[in-house]
Every structure is written in structure tokens, then in C-alpha cells.
Write a protein that holds these residues in place. Sequence first.
Motif, short mmCIF file in Angstrom:
data_model
loop_
_atom_site.label_atom_id
_atom_site.label_comp_id
_atom_site.label_asym_id
_atom_site.label_seq_id
_atom_site.Cartn_x
_atom_site.Cartn_y
_atom_site.Cartn_z
N VAL A 3 0.87 -1.33 0.00
CA VAL A 3 -0.06 -0.06 -0.02
C VAL A 3 0.83 1.26 0.00
O VAL A 3 1.47 1.49 0.96
CB VAL A 3 -0.95 0.22 1.28
CG1 VAL A 3 -1.81 1.11 1.27
CG2 VAL A 3 -1.78 -1.24 1.25
N GLY A 4 0.74 1.90 -1.22
CA GLY A 4 1.52 3.45 -1.16
C GLY A 4 3.00 3.05 -1.03
O GLY A 4 3.51 3.95 -0.44
N GLY A 5 3.72 1.97 -1.49
CA GLY A 5 4.80 1.97 -1.40
C GLY A 5 5.34 1.28 -0.44
O GLY A 5 6.66 1.16 -0.13
N ILE A 6 4.67 0.81 0.57
CA ILE A 6 5.02 0.29 1.86
C ILE A 6 4.57 -1.23 1.77
O ILE A 6 3.42 -1.43 1.30
CB ILE A 6 4.41 1.10 3.19
CG1 ILE A 6 4.67 2.44 3.24
CG2 ILE A 6 4.67 0.21 4.62
CD1 ILE A 6 3.92 3.10 4.43
N GLN A 10 7.37 -4.20 6.11
CA GLN A 10 7.30 -2.80 6.92
C GLN A 10 6.16 -2.45 7.90
O GLN A 10 6.40 -1.94 8.94
CB GLN A 10 7.35 -1.70 5.88
CG GLN A 10 8.99 -1.86 5.03
CD GLN A 10 8.90 -0.89 3.75
OE1 GLN A 10 7.87 -0.61 3.39
NE2 GLN A 10 10.19 -0.73 3.67
N LEU A 11 4.81 -2.85 7.35
CA LEU A 11 3.84 -2.62 8.33
C LEU A 11 3.93 -3.66 9.48
O LEU A 11 3.46 -3.10 10.62
CB LEU A 11 2.47 -3.15 7.36
CG LEU A 11 2.07 -1.84 6.27
CD1 LEU A 11 1.08 -2.25 5.69
CD2 LEU A 11 1.95 -0.37 6.99
N LEU A 12 4.45 -4.82 9.26
CA LEU A 12 4.38 -5.72 10.30
C LEU A 12 5.51 -5.05 11.66
O LEU A 12 5.39 -5.32 12.76
CB LEU A 12 4.72 -7.04 10.04
CG LEU A 12 3.68 -7.89 9.09
CD1 LEU A 12 4.30 -9.06 8.63
CD2 LEU A 12 2.56 -8.04 10.31
N ILE A 13 6.74 -4.54 11.09
CA ILE A 13 7.63 -4.19 11.81
C ILE A 13 7.06 -2.89 12.67
O ILE A 13 7.29 -2.83 13.93
CB ILE A 13 8.75 -3.85 11.12
CG1 ILE A 13 9.69 -5.04 10.54
CG2 ILE A 13 10.20 -2.93 11.82
CD1 ILE A 13 10.77 -4.71 9.64
N ILE A 14 6.42 -2.19 11.99
CA ILE A 14 5.83 -0.95 12.71
C ILE A 14 4.89 -1.38 13.77
O ILE A 14 4.86 -0.83 14.79
CB ILE A 14 5.05 0.09 11.45
CG1 ILE A 14 6.25 0.88 10.69
CG2 ILE A 14 4.36 1.21 12.41
CD1 ILE A 14 5.79 1.30 9.60
N LEU A 15 3.88 -2.44 13.36
CA LEU A 15 3.14 -3.12 14.42
C LEU A 15 3.59 -3.45 15.58
O LEU A 15 3.31 -3.43 16.49
CB LEU A 15 2.24 -4.00 13.73
CG LEU A 15 1.06 -4.72 14.66
CD1 LEU A 15 -0.09 -3.71 15.08
CD2 LEU A 15 0.49 -5.86 13.76
N LEU A 16 4.82 -4.03 15.21
CA LEU A 16 5.77 -4.90 16.22
C LEU A 16 6.07 -3.89 17.25
O LEU A 16 6.11 -3.89 18.50
CB LEU A 16 6.68 -5.68 15.99
CG LEU A 16 7.71 -6.54 16.69
CD1 LEU A 16 6.90 -7.31 17.76
CD2 LEU A 16 8.83 -6.84 15.90
#
Length: 89
Positions: A3-6, A10-16
Amino acid sequence: MGVGGISIWQLLIILLIVVLLFGTKRLKSIGSDLGEAIRGFRSSMSNSDKSDEDSARESATIAQSNEARPGDTSTQSRPADTAANRDRP
């Protein structure tokens, strides 16, 4: 790409990182508070819509009752204030 280049990684790392910073209990309480706020907003919007409809109905009823009064002189036409009418005794 995600989504949007992410990407998904990367989303999972941010969530963690967010879970590590705030903890699961705090995130759960934030989520429930957010859910209650959204429910309250929706109910107030639906109440607002209902009150708008009620006030529109009341206005229409008042307008109809004003038209139905035959003895009311405020809606009847009156003679114009002309020079000919002012000169009369």
C-alpha cells in the motif's frame, strides 16, 4: 510493493514496535475507547438527523396552521399608502 509503496513486512515491523512501546493492554483500552467514541459520534449524528426532521415537520405544521387562519390580518393585503389615500380625511 504494498500500500502506497510500503510493503507488508514494513507494516508488520511498525506494528511490532507499537506493541512493544504501548503494550497489549494499553492498545486494547485505546481501541475500546476509540470504538466507544465512534459509536457515540454515530448515535449523535442519527439523533441530529432525527431532530432536523422533527423541526422541519414542526415548521411545516406551523406554516400550514398560519395559512388556515381566515381572521388573521397579517397575511391579508392592505391598501397602499399613496398620496391619494393620505389626502383623504
